[in-house]
Motif scaffolding. Structure first.
Motif, short mmCIF file in Angstrom:
data_model
loop_
_atom_site.label_atom_id
_atom_site.label_comp_id
_atom_site.label_asym_id
_atom_site.label_seq_id
_atom_site.Cartn_x
_atom_site.Cartn_y
_atom_site.Cartn_z
N VAL A 71 78.83 34.28 43.06
CA VAL A 71 77.48 34.43 43.60
C VAL A 71 76.62 35.28 42.67
CG1 VAL A 71 76.14 35.42 45.49
CG2 VAL A 71 78.18 34.08 45.99
N GLY A 74 75.85 33.13 39.64
CA GLY A 74 74.91 32.08 40.02
C GLY A 74 73.52 32.61 40.25
N PHE A 75 73.39 33.79 40.87
CA PHE A 75 72.08 34.36 41.14
C PHE A 75 71.36 34.71 39.83
CE2 PHE A 75 69.36 38.08 41.88
CZ PHE A 75 68.49 37.56 42.83
N THR A 78 70.49 31.56 37.93
CA THR A 78 69.43 30.81 38.60
C THR A 78 68.07 31.43 38.36
OG1 THR A 78 70.94 30.06 40.34
CG2 THR A 78 68.59 30.02 40.84
N CYS A 146 71.70 25.10 32.92
CA CYS A 146 70.86 25.04 34.12
C CYS A 146 69.38 24.87 33.78
CB CYS A 146 71.05 26.31 34.95
SG CYS A 146 72.61 26.38 35.86
N PHE A 200 71.60 26.90 41.12
CA PHE A 200 72.64 27.74 41.73
C PHE A 200 73.89 26.94 42.07
CE2 PHE A 200 74.76 29.80 45.29
CZ PHE A 200 74.89 31.10 44.82
N SER A 201 73.70 25.74 42.59
CA SER A 201 74.86 24.89 42.92
C SER A 201 75.66 24.55 41.68
CB SER A 201 74.38 23.62 43.63
OG SER A 201 73.70 23.92 44.82
N SER A 203 75.79 26.23 38.89
CA SER A 203 76.43 27.43 38.37
C SER A 203 77.62 27.84 39.23
CB SER A 203 75.42 28.57 38.29
OG SER A 203 76.04 29.78 37.93
N PHE A 204 77.46 27.76 40.55
CA PHE A 204 78.49 28.25 41.46
C PHE A 204 79.79 27.46 41.33
CE2 PHE A 204 80.66 28.55 45.55
CZ PHE A 204 80.67 29.92 45.75
#
Length: 280
Positions: A71, A74-75, A78, A146, A200-201, A203-204
């Motif tokens: 998380v 990803g944050f 993002t 991304c 985010f998806s 990356s996660f």
């Protein structure tokens, strides 16, 4: 006859619903398994209904540490990718400059390149530059792929916007900042939010590129891959279901906000013009 006529008139909708149901089936299976108590660690059959998995989502401490780390990565990825990608999308759509066509081609390269190639290339770059592999090398790698998805998503939103709305606001004496804040940003915001959710998806749940550049850092996909050899804990299904529900709520909120913006943009342009024209 009535059934055949109804199908003939709505066959596109029927096919779309079937495809949507097929795509949703794995998600429903994961959601169902989140309430399952398996008979063994290597068993994935529905054995017994239980709420213990939701009551104790962090029964495995290593898994929760990996989720938090994913998380965080990803944050950060993002936010950086959304800011850079949005600025690039505005530049590519609203401006004409030398090298614009070549830049459009370069943006698609990370999307078209196999993840194995990108992972090994970044690994070679970090090793040759003497950069220690870990949390920040994963962030850099995630931002790299991304950005392309953010640019493409925001570009599609900008291309579908009616420039006459902005021109009308400026004709009514709205400044460039007022036009951007009250007209452009509300209209393009759903595209930016969609791009951020997509980034985010990606990356996660990325595994291949992360595995090459993680060093000793363990993310959630890497934990699942390692746990598959000795039995995946049922709490993994809880995390997957929770992430899907959160994404669904965010998409729904963004869609409602977009509808409200489309309803109010016709009234916003004259209002902005009147406020700019009125004496201070």
């Amino acid at each position: 006859m009535r059934l055949s006529r109804w199908l003939a008139d709505r066959w596109v909708m029927v096919v779309a619903l079937l495809v949507l149901g097929y795509l949703s089936l794995p998600i429903l299976v994961v959601a169902g398994l989140s309430f399952n108590r398996p008979s063994s660690r290597l068993s994935y059959d529905f054995h017994e209904f239980t709420l213990d998995n939701w009551r104790q989502p962090c029964a495995t401490a290593e898994m929760c540490d990996a989720v938090v780390r994913s998380v965080q990565i990803g944050f950060i990825a993002t936010v950086v990718a959304t800011v850079l990608g949005t600025l690039m999308a505005f530049a590519l759509v609203r401006h004409r400059f030398r090298g614009r066509t070549g830049l459009n081609v370069l943006i698609f390269l990370p999307m078209a390149s196999p993840e194995l190639v990108m992972g090994t290339s970044l690994l070679a770059l970090f090793v040759s530059a003497g950069v220690p592999q870990g949390f920040w090398t994963i962030v850099i790698a995630h931002v790299m792929f991304c950005v392309s998805f953010v640019v493409v998503t925001v570009k599609a939103r900008l291309a579908g916007m009616d420039r006459r709305l902005e021109e009308a606001a400026m004709d009514l004496y709205a400044s460039e900042w007022q036009t951007f804040r009250r007209i452009t940003l509300p209209l393009v915001l759903p595209g930016i939010v969609a791009a951020a959710l997509l980034a985010f998806s990606l990356s996660f749940d990325d595994f291949i590129i992360t595995n090459f550049n993680a060093g000793t850092t363990v993310t959630f996909p890497m934990y699942v891959w390692g746990a598959a050899q000795r039995g995946i804990p049922p709490q993994v299904n809880v995390i997957g279901t929770a992430m899907f529900v959160i994404a669904l709520l965010l998409v729904g909120a963004s869609s409602l906000r977009g509808r409200r913006a489309r309803r109010s943009h016709l009234a916003a342009a004259p209002a902005a013009g009147r406020r700019a024209k009125s004496p201070s």
